[in-house]
Design an enzyme around this catalytic site. Sequence first.
Site, short mmCIF file in Angstrom:
data_model
loop_
_atom_site.label_atom_id
_atom_site.label_comp_id
_atom_site.label_asym_id
_atom_site.label_seq_id
_atom_site.Cartn_x
_atom_site.Cartn_y
_atom_site.Cartn_z
N GLU A 29 17.47 -0.11 -16.77
CA GLU A 29 18.59 0.81 -16.51
C GLU A 29 18.04 2.14 -15.97
OE1 GLU A 29 20.26 0.87 -20.40
OE2 GLU A 29 20.70 -1.27 -20.36
N GLU A 60 21.18 -5.17 -21.83
CA GLU A 60 19.81 -5.45 -22.26
C GLU A 60 19.54 -6.95 -22.29
OE1 GLU A 60 21.74 -3.17 -23.64
OE2 GLU A 60 20.57 -1.35 -23.23
N PHE A 83 15.69 2.35 -25.25
CA PHE A 83 15.35 2.73 -26.63
C PHE A 83 15.11 1.44 -27.42
CE2 PHE A 83 17.95 6.18 -25.02
CZ PHE A 83 17.27 7.32 -25.43
N ASP A 85 15.86 0.87 -30.26
CA ASP A 85 17.06 0.63 -31.06
C ASP A 85 17.97 -0.41 -30.40
OD1 ASP A 85 16.98 3.56 -32.71
OD2 ASP A 85 16.22 3.56 -30.66
N HIS A 129 19.11 6.11 -31.78
CA HIS A 129 18.18 6.32 -30.66
C HIS A 129 16.84 6.87 -31.14
CE1 HIS A 129 22.22 6.49 -28.92
NE2 HIS A 129 21.69 6.10 -27.77
#
Length: 323
Positions: A29, A60, A83, A85, A129
Amino acid sequence: MLEMTYSQAINAALREEMRRDGTVYILGEDVGVFGGCFGVTVGLIDEFGAQRVMDTPISETAIMGSAVGAAAAGLRPVPEIMFVDFMAVCLDEFFNQAAKMRYMFGGKARVPVTLRTVCGAGVGAAAQHSQSLEAWFTHMPGVKVVMPSTPADAKGLLAASIRDDNPVIFIEHKVLYGLSGPVPEGEYTIPLGKADIKRPGGDVTVVATSMMLHKALAAAQTLAGEGIEAEVIDPRTLSPLDKDTILESVAKTGRLVVVHEAVKTGGFGGEIAAIVAEEGFDYLDAPIKRVGAPFTPVPFSPPLEAAYIPDENKIIAAVKELL
């Protein structure tokens, strides 16, 4: 030696590997025109074009699925998950497919994918994040886990990761991106699975990962003023882990403190402590201590976030409890 930031060193490794091998490409991204959320891929699209520096939709699972498929077909993709996360939404592609293909096909399938992602607190990015989830990935056979802490290590380890024929997750700490340091000129690699003794010492072994390495070195400097010499080890690669370097150090010092930013419960420090307890118990003159974050999501409040992140004082206190 050149002086580079951690971010510039990663960018240089990507550029050199893409020049060296036409099968290497980047996807993620905003990695193209924008240069990545943290600016790590800036300028690469100008040299290699949009077919090798690919902006993707915000998905993702699509990023990971396409990267794993391309790697199995002979390319060397370097996907970026903005991230760590966000890994939960693409774990199936990574640990149920990428991690297992080489085993399930008797070594006939290779999956040379290097997944770059970002961990860590300290910038007020809050609970979704800021996590440090490296322990998740060390529990997956078939995946190599790399956590560089300096610009020079970041460049050499990333080049080695991209050239590896196995899936690698390369975890960068967002607070380190602006850190400057000497970096060797030209191409070089650092073997995966080889720790580095960042500071020698004879009184206590401190094993610290990623951003915590710098807190451990600061603590060691303070302790040296009190006559306590800490040996600070950066594993650099968590899987495979260079346990020999850790055990040799503990055999010398008789004491071990393990430091990571992840929550202490279920953290990778427990694995290191277990290895030393199993294979180096007779070396120990004191119990093993772990320093990690409390078992709670990363707070958004700046004072609470600062209290959450392990610091030099907590490392110093842990060392002194062993002496």
